[in-house]
Structure formats: C-alpha cells, structure tokens
Design a protein around this motif. Structure first.
Motif, short mmCIF file in Angstrom:
data_model
loop_
_atom_site.label_atom_id
_atom_site.label_comp_id
_atom_site.label_asym_id
_atom_site.label_seq_id
_atom_site.Cartn_x
_atom_site.Cartn_y
_atom_site.Cartn_z
N HIS A 140 0.77 -1.24 0.00
CA HIS A 140 0.00 0.00 0.00
C HIS A 140 0.80 1.29 0.00
O HIS A 140 0.21 2.36 0.09
CB HIS A 140 -0.94 0.02 1.20
CG HIS A 140 -2.08 -0.92 1.03
ND1 HIS A 140 -1.97 -2.26 1.29
CD2 HIS A 140 -3.35 -0.71 0.62
CE1 HIS A 140 -3.13 -2.84 1.04
NE2 HIS A 140 -3.98 -1.93 0.64
N CYS A 196 -2.55 -6.36 -5.00
CA CYS A 196 -3.13 -5.45 -4.04
C CYS A 196 -2.91 -3.99 -4.48
O CYS A 196 -2.75 -3.73 -5.67
CB CYS A 196 -2.49 -5.75 -2.68
SG CYS A 196 -3.48 -5.41 -1.26
N CYS A 197 -2.84 -3.06 -3.53
CA CYS A 197 -3.00 -1.65 -3.90
C CYS A 197 -1.77 -0.94 -4.46
O CYS A 197 -1.90 -0.12 -5.36
CB CYS A 197 -3.61 -0.90 -2.73
SG CYS A 197 -5.34 -1.37 -2.50
N GLU A 214 -1.77 -5.95 4.36
CA GLU A 214 -2.30 -7.06 3.57
C GLU A 214 -1.19 -7.89 2.92
O GLU A 214 -1.38 -8.49 1.86
CB GLU A 214 -3.35 -6.57 2.57
CG GLU A 214 -4.61 -6.17 3.31
CD GLU A 214 -5.57 -5.35 2.48
OE1 GLU A 214 -6.23 -5.95 1.63
OE2 GLU A 214 -5.66 -4.13 2.69
N CYS A 257 -7.33 1.20 -2.70
CA CYS A 257 -8.39 1.40 -1.70
C CYS A 257 -8.56 2.85 -1.27
O CYS A 257 -9.68 3.28 -1.01
CB CYS A 257 -8.22 0.47 -0.51
SG CYS A 257 -6.58 0.38 0.19
N LYS A 314 -9.57 -2.11 7.85
CA LYS A 314 -9.77 -1.03 6.89
C LYS A 314 -11.12 -1.20 6.20
O LYS A 314 -11.77 -0.22 5.82
CB LYS A 314 -8.65 -1.02 5.85
CG LYS A 314 -7.31 -0.60 6.43
CD LYS A 314 -6.25 -0.51 5.35
CE LYS A 314 -5.89 -1.89 4.81
NZ LYS A 314 -4.87 -1.81 3.74
FE FE2 Z 1 -5.83 -1.83 -0.34
#
Ligand code: FE2
Ligand code: SF4
Length: 670
Positions: free
Chosen positions: A303, A338-339, A378, A560, A597
């Motif tokens: 992230h 993921c992000c 994550e 996110c 989150k």
């Molecule tokens: Fe995320």
C-alpha cells in the motif's frame, strides 16, 4: 437463517442495571444459534476449487493442492469450527481480569461489562485499527510530499494542478506562492488534521464535507478532533473501566468513521495526487496468463507507493534493461498485487494486475516471480513459505512490516534517509536480476487466462471523457442508470473467493446499475473482463444505451484510498441532481470485506449517507442492541445503515429494492 438474524422479535429494552440476568440469558441463546448457522455457511477450499469465478484461481488452488503447498484456504479450513464467542463479538481480552466470554452462565465479564458493551468496544477497536492503518500510510506519503516540497528529497512534484486546486480549497495564497511552497503548506495542514491535540477546526473536513453532512455530524457531536486523537480516544474509552455505555461507544465508532474518510483516506489521497499526479486512464492486460518466463519478473505488493514508484522507474532505465539482458532475460516486467500495484499502474502504466491480498500465495505458486516487493498492509506472513518453495526473493521495505526470512532493503523508521530511495531501488532491481539468474531451474505453472482491463477513472478523467458530469446525472435521473454502487473491500475466506463480488455485480449490471470499483474487490472485475468493453455483455439495455460503444460498465478507480476519488465523483453527480447524496440511489458495497480497513471503509461511507451492503457479518450477534443499531438504528441519525445477507443474490435484491425506493421517494422513474 438471515431472517432470524435480522429480526427484531428478540430485542430487549430492559434495563440491565438491576442485575436481572435472565434478560442476558435470552440474548445468549439467540446469538448462539445464529452464529452456529452462520458458521455453517463458510466456504471451504474445495468450494474455492470448484466455484471460484476466475478459472485461473481454480487452477492454481488445485495445483497448490497437488503440490502439497499450503495457502490461506487450507489454513481457514483448519481453523474450523470457528469460535462462536469470537464470531458473535462477545470475547473480551482487553484486560487480564479476563479473557472473558459471555455465556448463559456468565452474562457479564469480571469487570461487569455485558454483551452490548463488549461487542461495541470490540467494534470501536476494529474501526480504530482501520483509521490507524490508512492514517499511518497517509502520514508517510504526506511527509514524503513535505520533504519533496522542502527539497529534502529529490522528487519532482508532478501533480501541479492538483496542488493548485487543493491550495485553493484550503484558501492558500495561490497567486504569490510557488507550487513547492503550496505543497509544503498542504502537507502541514494534512499532518495537522492527522495529529491535532489542541482542539480546533478539522481543516480538511471543513473544506471537503458538504454542509448537509457537517450539520448532521455537528448535531450528533461526531466531528473528529483528528485521526490520532480519535484512535487514542478509542483505545482510552475501550480500556477496562472507562466507557460503560455501549451507545456512547458507538458514537466513538461513528467519529472514527469520519476521521477515516476525512483524513486517513482523503489526506493520503491528496498527498499522493500532489506528489505523483492524478491517476490517468490506462489499459493493461490482467491475470496470471500474462506472466512471462523470459523476463525478470517483479511483483509489487502492498500500500505504500514511495519505494514501488522508484523501483519501477529504475527497472525501466537503460542501465537495468541492459543488465537484465546480460543475465539472459528479454527485459524486466512488473506485476501488481493489491493496492501498490494498482496505484503504480495508473501512474506509470504497464504494471500488470494479478491478484488481491488473499490470492497472493496463488501468484507465488506459479513459480514465475523472481522478486516480490512487499511494503505495508495485507502482506500475509503466509507468503513466506510459498516464496521459499519457489525460490522467490521477498524484499520488505518498511519497518512496520518485516517478515522473517525476507531480505530487508528499506528506509529508516524516521524517514531520515528518504533521499536514498533511488539507491535503495537500484539495489532491489539488481537483486531481482540476480534472482532471475538463480531461478532458471524453478518449475513454472502459468494458467493461460488473460484479459484486457481499463483503470484510472476519477473526477478529472471523467470530466475529460464527458465534459461535465451532468451527463451522468441526467442518465441517473431519466433511469438509464438506476443507481450507482461503489464496489470495494477485501476478499474473505468465509466466502468462495471473489464469488459474492461477481454474483452481485452480475445482477446489478443486468438491472442497469453502474459500478465504480477500487481496492481488493476490483481485482475480480479487472481479471474477468468487467473493466473492458467485454463487460457490456452483462448489462441491461438502458445501461448499455448510456455507456455507448466505448465505456466499460465497471469503472476502475484504483486502489483502496481511491474511495476519495469515487466520493468526489458521487458528490459531483449529486450536485447536478440538486439532491443530497443520502437521498440518491448510491450505495457502498463491500461483499467480501475482512479487515479493519474494510470496517472503516463501509463505516465511512455510511457516515456520508450511503447504506452499505455485505455478505459477511460483523461480530455483532452477541448484542441485539448493537446489531439493531447498525442494521436499522443509524438510518434516522445519519440516513444510512448496514445490510447483510450471506446470499449474494439477496444482497443484490436489497440494493435494487433500496434504489427503487430512493428513486420513488424523490419522484424519479424506476
Ligand atoms: Fe488496499
Ligand atoms: Fe473481562 Fe472486563 Fe477485562 Fe474485558 S475488560 S477482559 S470483560 S474484565
């Protein structure tokens, strides 16, 4: 079963203060049956192998099973049967007079806390975790912006228009000050909102929130002092012998939801956009079939964009492409997990999205990754065993997230060496090339599925596409678009991996509901064609008419914290309808939410007036009062509530029903 979970018939208004234990007794018997039934609905690894909507996922879970390599689906099965106290939220380990659990025989903990208080306190702590997670990440990116503005790190400020727009929003002197000066002042404001101790105006909230919401929050006394303070206060209130009123604890819960959106998310998003520029629309191939065998393959997972951006820049330089070729590769390719993968994709292009967090072990098991760059959040510890099996080098970059067995090439905890990012990035790419050379003998298993996906939607790119969002507002008013959902949240092993997300979206698109998506839930959308023209196959006729030949039905906003961008779009559309967001057919849908989150995101949207919809229950069954408050009671306070059903079709029905009702309330045709 859901009917029973949602029913009011067992709710109590009794006053428990006189020690009438038999009332607690009734609550206890209710939740026990409910959570046991809920537990029965949990998916298994076998279900994932048979029913996951992504064929590449089914193939990889089977492959790992044959290879005897463990993943989260095995571990979830081994946790069965899950603890009923934990599921119901009535387990408390806040102090060591416990741990306490609420049962028929023990309706109160040692301190005297009952189920309502214990359930509420646990929720407050979960929400605080969410605010802290996005907030800690926001802090680092805001500090990076500040250092860039002050010349302490050699990073250009790319989002110059964004700096001007935000400076204007904060009433800074945009006429006489340089972009760097303004960026520095913006960083200071965001940091102040993050960490305020002396109560004062929350500047981002003042600038961003619409007046209708500010009034609602003020009347309920929910305006946060700042993110740090509200997390601090959440831990304070929920410590033993402090907040004794579950309803007051829920006020703190709601306050955290506002801090989450107005600072942890919006602050992080503003700083990223100022530093790196606003996300751009870009098209890319997605899913595991894109994995090449002749390139140095680097996965970007987590992230925090700081290191990832530098590593990608380095990996695309002449110097390293040459070095890769000398090592026998055709080049260097980046993949997104993921992000961080998503945020680097829409800024630099070409970072191929492979999976969200829960699927990271499946990606590693392809054996195709030479280096796995893991920053924060994550990044499951479970990835290490799989990485070791396939000789993938895992590099951690952030002191908040160290993994035993990983190599650490990161910046210091106090960020004093952020100016060394380029050198650190060089070391990481060098390590990846070395790893490529050492891994030639590793077996690859690459499923063939790949598909095109478009990402990078936001207010700026949509205005570029449509001229003005009045186009979207008109389609919403005349019913070509029945309503719009924001699809986000994690994935959850309780549900067949990604299936609830896909099932809900299939029904909604058919019913002419437009979908915005970001974060982990956006991966199945990208991997299965929903973010391309191909997704139009799923749409109802009216929605198709609105989309025209070129627009996908699911608009991918990115990672996110890009919830900040989708909210900006919702707000702009609402403006053109002349209505408040809470009265419009808008919803937050996080079908497979799982982490703190995720609690924060759904809560934050509810605070903005969007009801939220899920296939995963929060741990509230132990308290009829807290459950009723979340599932119904918040509606009259903030205009929204939480809706849960384990059946995706039923959740889709609820959304359609609520959108039809919202439309008829404001006299719009359905
Ligand atoms: Fe995320
Ligand atoms: Fe038990 Fe109360 Fe301590 Fe929680 S805070 S562990 S309920 S004594």
């Amino acid at each position: 079963m859901e009917k029973e979970l949602n029913s009011h018939e067992h709710s109590h208004d009794h006053d428990h203060s006189h020690g009438h234990h038999h009332h607690d007794h009734n609550d206890f018997t209710d939740y026990k049956t409910a959570v046991k039934e809920y537990r029965e609905s949990f998916a298994s690894k076998k279900d994932v192998m048979e029913q996951a909507p992504d064929p590449a996922v089914r193939e990889m879970v089977k492959y790992m099973d044959e290879q005897g390599v463990e993943n989260c689906f095995d571990r979830f099965d081994k946790q069965k049967p899950h603890c009923t106290f934990g599921l119901a939220g009535v387990c408390c380990s806040i102090c060591s007079l416990g741990p306490c659990k609420i049962t028929e025989r023990s309706p109160r903990g040692t301190c005297g806390a009952n189920a309502d208080l214990i359930v509420a306190r646990n929720l407050v702590r979960a929400a605080a975790g969410g605010v802290a997670a996005h907030g800690a990440r926001a802090r680092e990116i805001i500090l990076t912006l500040k250092k860039a503005a002050e010349g302490d790190v050699d990073l250009p400020i790319i989002g110059r228009n964004k700096v001007k727009a935000v400076a204007d929003m904060f009433n800074l002197d945009i006429k006489t000050k340089s972009i760097e000066e303004l960026a520095g002042e913006i960083a200071d404001i965001l940091l102040e909102d993050l960490s305020r101790t002396v109560p004062g105006p929350h500047k981002t909230l003042e600038a961003v929130a619409i007046p209708e919401r500010k009034r609602v929050w003020e009347e309920l006394d929910l305006i946060p002092v700042g993110s740090y303070h509200e997390v601090f206060e959440a831990l304070h209130q929920t410590t033993v012998g402090t907040q004794g009123d579950w309803r007051k604890a829920m006020d703190q819960f709601m306050r955290l939801g506002i801090a989450f959106s107005m600072n942890s998310v919006v602050g992080g998003s503003i700083a990223s956009d100022c530093l790196y520029g606003v996300p751009q629309r870009t098209t890319v191939k997605a899913n595991l079939g894109t994995l090449k065998t002749d390139t140095v393959n680097i996965a970007i997972h987590g992230h925090a964009p700081q290191m990832a951006m530098e590593v990608i820049k380095a990996g695309r330089s002449e110097k390293f492409i040459e070095m890769a070729k000398e090592a026998g590769a055709t080049g260097i390719q980046f993949y997104g997990i993921c992000c961080s993968g998503l945020s680097t994709l829409y800024r630099l292009g070409g970072v191929i999205p492979l999976s969200n967090a829960n699927g990271s072990e499946l990606v590693l098991a392809t054996g195709a990754l030479d280096l796995w760059l893991a920053d924060i959040q994550e990044v499951f510890p479970g990835i290490m065993e799989v990485a070791n099996c396939y000789k993938t080098v895992v590099v951690t970059t952030n002191e908040s997230n160290r993994l035993p067995g990983a190599e650490h090439i990161g910046y210091k905890r106090d960020l004093s060496d952020l100016d060394k990012l380029p050198q650190l990035a060089d070391r990481i790419v060098t390590r990846a090339i070395e790893s490529f050379k050492n891994r030639r003998d590793v077996k690859r298993h690459i499923p063939e599925h790949e598909i095109e996906a478009e990402v990078g939607f936001n207010l700026e790119t949509l205005i570029h596409r449509y001229g003005s969002l009045s186009t979207i507002a008109s389609a919403l008013i005349d019913g070509r678009i029945k309503g719009i959902i924001n699809l986000a949240g994690c994935t959850n092993t309780r549900i067949v991996f990604e299936k609830a997300i896909v099932d809900i979206v299939d029904i909604l698109l058919k019913n002419n509901i437009l979908v915005f998506t970001n974060g982990c839930a956006s991966f199945p959308m990208a991997k299965l064609g929903y973010c391309s023209i191909k997704g139009q196959e799923k749409c109802g006729e009216k929605l198709l008419k609105f989309l025209g030949p070129k627009m996908p039905p699911v608009w991918h906003f990115g990672e996110c914290i890009d919830n900040a961008h989708s909210v900006a779009v919702f707000r702009e559309i609402a403006k053109y309808t002349g209505r408040h967001m809470k009265d419009l057919p808008f919803a937050e849908v996080t079908p497979e939410w799982s982490n703190e989150k995720g609690v924060g995101a759904a809560l934050a949207f509810r605070m903005l007036g969007f009801s939220s919809y899920h296939c995963v229950h929060a741990p509230v069954h132990g308290s009829q009062k807290v459950k009723d408050f979340l599932y119904h009671g918040t509606k009259e306070l903030i205009g929204s509530c939480m809706n849960v059903d384990t059946d995706p079709a039923k959740v889709a029905e609820m959304i359609i029903r609520d959108f039809d009702e919202a439309r008829s309330n404001i006299c719009w045709r359905s």
